[in-house]
Design a protein around this motif. Structure first.
Motif, PDB file in Angstrom:
ATOM      1  N   GLU A  22       0.828  -1.207   0.000  1.00  0.00           N
ATOM      2  CA  GLU A  22       0.000   0.000   0.000  1.00  0.00           C
ATOM      3  C   GLU A  22       0.860   1.253   0.000  1.00  0.00           C
ATOM      4  O   GLU A  22       0.582   2.214  -0.721  1.00  0.00           O
ATOM      5  CB  GLU A  22      -0.927   0.018   1.211  1.00  0.00           C
ATOM      6  N   LYS A  23       1.923   1.232   0.783  1.00  0.00           N
ATOM      7  CA  LYS A  23       2.780   2.415   0.891  1.00  0.00           C
ATOM      8  C   LYS A  23       3.512   2.700  -0.411  1.00  0.00           C
ATOM      9  O   LYS A  23       3.704   3.852  -0.803  1.00  0.00           O
ATOM     10  CB  LYS A  23       3.786   2.211   2.026  1.00  0.00           C
ATOM     11  N   PHE A  24       3.929   1.631  -1.105  1.00  0.00           N
ATOM     12  CA  PHE A  24       4.719   1.795  -2.316  1.00  0.00           C
ATOM     13  C   PHE A  24       3.874   1.815  -3.592  1.00  0.00           C
ATOM     14  O   PHE A  24       4.322   2.335  -4.612  1.00  0.00           O
ATOM     15  CB  PHE A  24       5.736   0.666  -2.433  1.00  0.00           C
ATOM     16  N   ILE A  25       2.643   1.221  -3.546  1.00  0.00           N
ATOM     17  CA  ILE A  25       1.835   1.126  -4.773  1.00  0.00           C
ATOM     18  C   ILE A  25       0.444   1.714  -4.551  1.00  0.00           C
ATOM     19  O   ILE A  25       0.156   2.820  -4.993  1.00  0.00           O
ATOM     20  CB  ILE A  25       1.732  -0.340  -5.256  1.00  0.00           C
ATOM     21  N   SER A  26      -0.449   0.959  -3.868  1.00  0.00           N
ATOM     22  CA  SER A  26      -1.826   1.421  -3.691  1.00  0.00           C
ATOM     23  C   SER A  26      -2.549   0.563  -2.665  1.00  0.00           C
ATOM     24  O   SER A  26      -2.136  -0.573  -2.394  1.00  0.00           O
ATOM     25  CB  SER A  26      -2.585   1.359  -5.021  1.00  0.00           C
ATOM     26  N   PRO A  27      -3.654   1.055  -2.078  1.00  0.00           N
ATOM     27  CA  PRO A  27      -4.439   0.247  -1.140  1.00  0.00           C
ATOM     28  C   PRO A  27      -4.968  -1.046  -1.760  1.00  0.00           C
ATOM     29  O   PRO A  27      -5.051  -2.069  -1.085  1.00  0.00           O
ATOM     30  CB  PRO A  27      -5.578   1.191  -0.752  1.00  0.00           C
ATOM     31  N   ALA A  28      -5.338  -1.014  -3.038  1.00  0.00           N
ATOM     32  CA  ALA A  28      -5.882  -2.223  -3.680  1.00  0.00           C
ATOM     33  C   ALA A  28      -4.847  -3.338  -3.732  1.00  0.00           C
ATOM     34  O   ALA A  28      -5.177  -4.514  -3.535  1.00  0.00           O
ATOM     35  CB  ALA A  28      -6.368  -1.891  -5.090  1.00  0.00           C
ATOM     36  N   THR A  29      -3.589  -2.989  -3.975  1.00  0.00           N
ATOM     37  CA  THR A  29      -2.541  -4.019  -4.035  1.00  0.00           C
ATOM     38  C   THR A  29      -2.264  -4.590  -2.648  1.00  0.00           C
ATOM     39  O   THR A  29      -1.854  -5.747  -2.527  1.00  0.00           O
ATOM     40  CB  THR A  29      -1.238  -3.464  -4.631  1.00  0.00           C
ATOM     41  N   ARG A  30      -2.500  -3.800  -1.636  1.00  0.00           N
ATOM     42  CA  ARG A  30      -2.325  -4.315  -0.275  1.00  0.00           C
ATOM     43  C   ARG A  30      -3.290  -5.470  -0.013  1.00  0.00           C
ATOM     44  O   ARG A  30      -2.886  -6.538   0.461  1.00  0.00           O
ATOM     45  CB  ARG A  30      -2.564  -3.198   0.744  1.00  0.00           C
ATOM     46  N   ARG A  31      -4.549  -5.257  -0.349  1.00  0.00           N
ATOM     47  CA  ARG A  31      -5.551  -6.298  -0.094  1.00  0.00           C
ATOM     48  C   ARG A  31      -5.311  -7.530  -0.963  1.00  0.00           C
ATOM     49  O   ARG A  31      -5.413  -8.664  -0.489  1.00  0.00           O
ATOM     50  CB  ARG A  31      -6.955  -5.732  -0.336  1.00  0.00           C
ATOM     51  N   LEU A  32      -4.965  -7.317  -2.236  1.00  0.00           N
ATOM     52  CA  LEU A  32      -4.730  -8.445  -3.124  1.00  0.00           C
ATOM     53  C   LEU A  32      -3.516  -9.248  -2.669  1.00  0.00           C
ATOM     54  O   LEU A  32      -3.556 -10.493  -2.647  1.00  0.00           O
ATOM     55  CB  LEU A  32      -4.520  -7.956  -4.557  1.00  0.00           C
ATOM     56  N   THR A  33      -2.443  -8.544  -2.292  1.00  0.00           N
ATOM     57  CA  THR A  33      -1.243  -9.227  -1.807  1.00  0.00           C
ATOM     58  C   THR A  33      -1.553 -10.062  -0.573  1.00  0.00           C
ATOM     59  O   THR A  33      -1.111 -11.208  -0.441  1.00  0.00           O
ATOM     60  CB  THR A  33      -0.138  -8.200  -1.481  1.00  0.00           C
ATOM     61  N   ALA A  34      -2.344  -9.495   0.331  1.00  0.00           N
ATOM     62  CA  ALA A  34      -2.727 -10.223   1.544  1.00  0.00           C
ATOM     63  C   ALA A  34      -3.559 -11.455   1.206  1.00  0.00           C
ATOM     64  O   ALA A  34      -3.373 -12.530   1.795  1.00  0.00           O
ATOM     65  CB  ALA A  34      -3.499  -9.302   2.489  1.00  0.00           C
TER      66      ALA A  34
END
Length: 443
Positions: free
Chosen positions: A103-115
């Motif tokens: 999320e810090k380096f890309i976006s909130p959406a990638t945070r959830r998908l990565t998780a």
């Protein structure tokens, strides 16, 4: 049985000691960020030298020779990349989890998908470690496999949820000490009993049993999982400073390389102790102990158990902290412990349902490496230097992860290579300057 009970009691005691301190989420998840390079490095080695790297790698050395080194050698290469290029930025980010960094380096959406990718993948790896731990515990205690599986899962879950990252990193030092001692004894006794001389062994990069395609798979898929790994990032987040994080990663790469050499040598000596065609998984668990005194054989079994347990606890805390912090969105230590209990029970159900250790490990790796490694690698390198198109990065994760699922489902490595390639290409495209619409004349 008594020795096994004392073994697990030691680590549960560490967990109780840390639990009594009643620390906050950051202390629980990243050990308060006060660990030195030595502890970080040893903890990395202990977490990486698990079931596959001991039992599986010895068997591969027996059947394929020196190219078996690349099982862990790919991890050594991955850690060198991590330590040289990424470790400083990983520690500088000040986050608690890899998805948090996304999320810090890309976006909130990638945070959830990565998780969403990491939690089931690491739960699957945890199930694989439970299976391996039960096999070692059965050999040590005489318990039936089902009882040993439940006992090992309960003990690992208990001390991990009690003490968090602090107790894990402390126990890793003890566990890797047992691993090094057990493998050292195995090397001594196999070298003494075997007619094989290592001077006469051909040093090969690849061969017919371990072809170039297999080497490429290990370097890209297995090695890639070391470059960007939520479990290893947890160790770097725990480092006292950016310098300690970098040194810890590089120290870990050296420790893994030395461990790989040691394990390969045991497998090569075993060629003189068993006929060709012997089941590869039995080399370290049956053939090698047969030439060791009873006490040394017991030490080897505890080494195997320690190698497995030190990976399992890391998988458990990784999955639980990401579920709590990145999917639920909280920082509750109490709830994280409950989640750990749930994940541990879920992994136990998976373990009891069957499936080979290697298939579980590689399936999880395929999905994770294809979907997450390339986008996060590019994002970390670009942080502070280049703007990133978050939509393209999200597409890279989705495309790579989908092909990773196809690879895990079909067993075709072509999907793995395609997943990494497409994910990397899209991640690189996310760095390209974006065209902005021209303003209307007179606006």
């Amino acid at each position: 049985m008594t020795l096994l009970a004392l073994y697990f009691a030691l680590f549960i005691g560490m967990g109780i000691y840390e639990y009594a301190k009643r620390k906050d989420f950051e202390d629980f998840a990243v050990a308060g960020r006060h660990r030195g390079a030595g502890v970080v490095g040893v903890s990395i080695v202990a977490s990486c030298v698990g079931a596959s790297a001991t039992i599986g790698m010895t068997g591969l050395a027996f059947s394929a020779g020196t190219p078996a080194f690349w099982w862990l050698g790919s991890g050594t290469a991955g850690l060198l990349v991590l330590g040289s290029l990424l470790a400083v930025k990983v520690r500088r980010s000040g986050v608690c989890t890899l998805p948090d960094m996304a999320e810090k380096f890309i976006s909130p959406a990638t945070r959830r998908l990565t998780a969403l990718i990491i939690v089931p993948a690491w739960a699957s790896i945890l199930a694989a470690q439970y299976i391996a731990a039960a096999k070692a515990a059965t050999a040590l205690s005489g318990m039936d496999h089902s009882t040993a599986l439940v006992a090992c899962a309960a003990a690992i879950t208990a001390y991990t949820l009690l003490g968090g990252q602090n107790s894990i990193m402390k126990s890793d030092v003890v566990q890797y000490g047992l691993v090094a001692a057990g493998l050292g004894l195995a090397l001594y006794y196999t070298a003494t009993a075997s007619p094989i001389s290592l001077d006469a062994v051909d040093l090969q990069w690849t061969n017919e049993v371990f072809p170039l395609s297999k080497w490429t798979y290990f370097m890209l898929i297995v090695g890639g999982s070391y470059v960007v790994c939520p479990m290893l990032f947890g160790r770097l987040f725990s480092a006292r400073t950016e310098r300690q994080a970098k040194r810890g990663a590089l120290f870990g790469s050296l420790g893994i390389a030395l461990s790989a050499v040691l394990i390969v040598c045991i497998g090569l000596y075993a060629r003189g102790l068993a006929p060709a065609g012997t089941d590869a998984d039995s080399i370290l668990t049956q053939v090698v102990p047969s030439v060791m005194p009873a006490w040394a054989g017991t030490a080897l079994l505890f080494a195997l158990l320690s190698a497995i347990v030190s990976s399992a606890d890391s998988c458990l805390i990784t999955a639980a902290t990401i579920l709590e912090h990145d999917l639920i969105g909280g920082k509750s230590t109490a709830r994280c412990r409950l989640l750990m209990l749930g994940i541990g029970l879920g992994a136990l159900v998976v373990a009891k349902s069957g499936g080979t250790i290697l298939s579980l490990l590689l399936a999880a790796n395929d999905i994770y490496v294809c979907g997450v490694v390339a986008p996060m690698f590019v994002a970390i390198l670009a942080w502070g230097k280049r703007a990133i198109n978050p939509r393209t990065m999200l597409l890279a994760m989705l495309a790579g992860g989908t092909l990773g699922i196809a690879a895990a489902w079909t067993g075709l490595k072509l999907f793995s290579f395609a997943g990494v390639g497409i994910s990397l290409a899209l991640s690189a495209a996310a760095l390209l300057p974006q065209q902005t619409p021209a303003k209307a004349e007179g606006a």
